[in-house]
Scaffold this motif. Sequence first.
Motif: not given
Length: 283
Positions: A118, A121-122, A125, A178, A182, A206, A240-241, A244, A248
């Motif tokens: 997370g 991944g944050g 993003m 955020h 995340s 994903s 962006s998602q 992430y 992640t």
Amino acid sequence: MMSEQESTMRSDNMIEVPASTPWPFVTAFGLALICAGLVTSLGVSVVGLVVLLRGAVGWFRNVLPVQQEELVKVYRALSDAAVPRSMRRGDHLEPGAEGHRVYLPVQVHPYSAGLLGGAFGGVGMAIIACLYGFLAHGSIWYAINLLAAAALPSLTDAGPEVLNIFQLPGFIVALLTHVIFSLFVGLMFAAMLPMMPSRFTAFWGSFLAPVLWTALIASTLQLINPALNSKIAWGWFIASQIAYGLITGYIVAHSKWVETQQDWPLAARAGLEAPGLMPGEEK
């Protein structure tokens, strides 16, 4: 007083069970009305509260001070002849042996992998969001201030000239929001990915999860953050998602597996240290 013969007949032919009652259903209906009133009107919640209280009182009176019971007749076999028993013996699997009677998944990812995934991944993003702000509006602070507008009224109706400059309160609010989301979603990845088919882990992590998350946000963003809803670029948001989810999901999916303790003896799960308790330990 009940005679000895009547007591014997009652114990032989009848059993006592809790009396049937409608009050649990009435109580549940009242609770449903209370919740429905949150999105309709206050009157519905008031009626639900009255129904819930009446159901609770009726329910309590069924068990206090003495539980209400009723007699149910026991139907016995027509023949009292003894059923012949086989002398053959069969082997019984123990819970956990070769996956017998265990809850899936039998192996999970550690929660630390979800937090780590997370966090990275944050970062990915945030890079995509800042890149959008720089390319579309000439400032990386545009997306950051839009995220903070959910909690800061001063940024809710702000124009591009305000959103394009650094705002310390907006930066702090956006950073905390955020980071919290995340890490929380990273924990969800660690908990949910072991339940998905292993062959499609990359797909679940994903693609499908970011798409479902985007659909949820799109349906509620008007209420949560009207400023962001009016100015958001959904193409960049989905990108962006997905970034992430890719980062992640990759970190969580490639972390070590941890076996669950469901097939361990109770003493071992309770943390008692004694020879022979732990699976695979020599006695």
